[in-house]
Design an enzyme around this catalytic site. Structure first.
Site, PDB file in Angstrom:
ATOM      1  CE  LYS A  64      90.131  -6.672 -31.641  1.00  0.00           C
ATOM      2  NZ  LYS A  64      90.766  -5.440 -31.121  1.00  0.00           N
ATOM      3  NE  ARG A 162      95.362  -1.705 -25.993  1.00  0.00           N
ATOM      4  CZ  ARG A 162      94.261  -2.034 -26.669  1.00  0.00           C
ATOM      5  NH1 ARG A 162      93.188  -2.459 -26.025  1.00  0.00           N
ATOM      6  NH2 ARG A 162      94.209  -1.941 -27.979  1.00  0.00           N
ATOM      7  CE1 TYR A 296      75.606 -27.962  -8.467  1.00  0.00           C
ATOM      8  CE2 TYR A 296      76.200 -26.639 -10.372  1.00  0.00           C
ATOM      9  CZ  TYR A 296      76.069 -27.875  -9.769  1.00  0.00           C
ATOM     10  OH  TYR A 296      76.396 -29.002 -10.453  1.00  0.00           O
ATOM     11  CG  MET A 344      80.910 -26.624 -17.004  1.00  0.00           C
ATOM     12  SD  MET A 344      82.074 -27.910 -16.535  1.00  0.00           S
ATOM     13  CE  MET A 344      82.793 -27.260 -15.042  1.00  0.00           C
TER      14      MET A 344
END
Ligand SMILES: *Cc1c(COP(=O)(O)O)cnc(C)c1O
Length: 409
Positions: A64, A162, A296, A344
């Protein structure tokens, strides 16, 4: 590795996946010790099937989420080559993609939503999972319409809370499933559940869930169901809890070579080999003077003159932003800390008084064999699990599949 490394890429060695699947098959082929509960309820009568007490469990490789980020089809092919009896996926789309690529073996999918198009899956012999009467009815309807017998597995919730049928509703679902079999529209091929804490073998929930599962199997048997496979174990349980192997184990993370229970004794002995290496070429190398603050927010400041290098990948590629000031990378086999936050597109690593050339290879994480970090190291550094690290990596990384058994690098 290759002479002209890409700027930033994920390299998946399918030979490692084959190795892991073979190793896991060997592990689950080891007969349970006399101390282990046999886990083969209902087979003492010598009933036929692959699940007779004393024989090994079958192996499912879970592919998956694009094979946990490794590429679903390449992973599936490697797993089958190494003897995976089953493939497991979450969605019908994933199952259909396997079929479209030519995989005709047993495939189980397990997460439908109301209104799901079960028809194609049922027609192509994919095992689908029912958690509820409503889901069973939907599958039955699709099969009836197509005049085929749907292969359906029932999932019972033994304590993960779940998906899956609540234990209170289980006798009703099992009874309805048996009735549905009478119509010829469905055949109940499996009964299964899923652990909450298998990566903590001493956690009491494991004993409780396994006991509830055994009771659920008795209820199913009393309802007249005779599934081909009963299964409960994921990677960690397959390795660490032989009593939970039943007829089939569902191994995801371990198939990709990552430790399903880091820090627990017993998993390292399997000799798993991480299949994914994430690497890039350094974009730039430069000297910073003492007192320079990096990236940053200026979250890290040099306390001396030092050399840093720029890695051209960031959270756009799934590198966690909080890996900044926490995780390390490997350059020339040496570990180097990430300094400042991950941006990023890029992040900065510190080389100290060592140097490197722009274009040199940096390994974000990989096999660990060359001293570079593994996905498990990254997970530990940023407070998550190795599953999330490999599954989320992507973005602008290209992905390349290699086979170190065919062409050793
Ligand atoms: C993802 C998944 C697995 C695989 O778990 P691993 O811990 O990766 O081995 C097995 N079963 C189910 C139901 C899953 O969703």
């Amino acid at each position: 590795m290759s002479p002209e490394p890409a700027r930033a890429e994920i390299v998946v060695d399918v030979a490692a996946i084959r190795h892991n699947v073979r190793r896991l098959r060997e592990v689950v082929a080891t007969p349970a010790t006399p101390d282990d509960r046999t886990g083969h309820l209902g087979r003492q009568d010598g009933a036929p099937g692959p699940s007779r007490a004393g024989t090994s469990a079958l192996m499912m490789t879970v592919v998956k989420a694009d094979g946990y980020g490794h590429g679903m089809l390449a992973s599936a092919r490697a797993a089958r080559e190494a003897g995976a009896d089953w493939l497991g996926v979450a969605t019908i789309d994933e199952a259909l993609t396997l079929r479209a690529a030519g995989d005709s073996g047993p495939v189980l999918c397990w997460l439908g939503v109301p209104g799901e198009d079960y028809g194609a899956a049922v027609e192509l012999g994919v095992d689908v999972t029912a958690y509820s009467l409503a889901e069973l009815a939907e599958i039955e309807h699709a099969a009836h319409h197509l005049r085929v017998t749907a292969r359906v597995q029932l999932k019972v919730d033994t304590g993960l809370s779940r998906g899956g049928c609540a234990i209170a509703d289980w006798p009703t679902l099992a009874g309805a499933a048996r009735q549905a079999e009478e119509t010829g529209d469905v055949r109940i091929t499996g009964i299964w559940s899923h652990f909450a804490c298998s990566d903590e073998p001493e956690h009491p929930a494991n004993d409780e869930q396994e006991a509830v599962f055994r009771e659920a199997l008795v209820v199913a048997e009393e309802a007249g169901l005779d599934p081909e496979v009963r299964h409960l174990a994921n990677s960690a349980a397959a390795i660490l809890r032989p009593s939970s192997r039943f007829d089939l184990v569902r191994c995801g993370i371990a198939s990709y070579g990552l430790d399903p229970a880091p820090g627990q004794p017993g998993t390292a002995e399997v000799g798993l080999l991480p299949a994914m290496t994430v690497r890039a070429r350094l974009a730039m190398v430069k000297r910073l003077t003492a007192g320079a603050s990096v990236s940053y927010g200026h979250s890290w400041t040099t306390d001396r003159d030092t050399t840093v290098a720029l890695v051209p990948a960031g959270y756009g590629e799934g590198v966690p932003r909080i890996a900044g000031n926490r995780a390390e990378v490997g350059i020339g086999g040496k570990r180097r800390p990430i300094r400042g936050v991950v941006c990023m597109d890029q992040f900065v690593v510190e080389l100290g008084d060592d140097t490197a050339e722009p274009g040199d290879e940096v390994v974000l994480f990989g096999t660990g064999l060359d001293g570079s970090p593994t996905a498990t190291d990254w997970a530990r550094a940023v407070g998550t699990i190795n599953y999330e690290i490999v599954t989320r990596i992507g973005g602008r990384f290209t992905r390349r599949t290699v086979d170190s058994e065919e062409s050793p690098e």
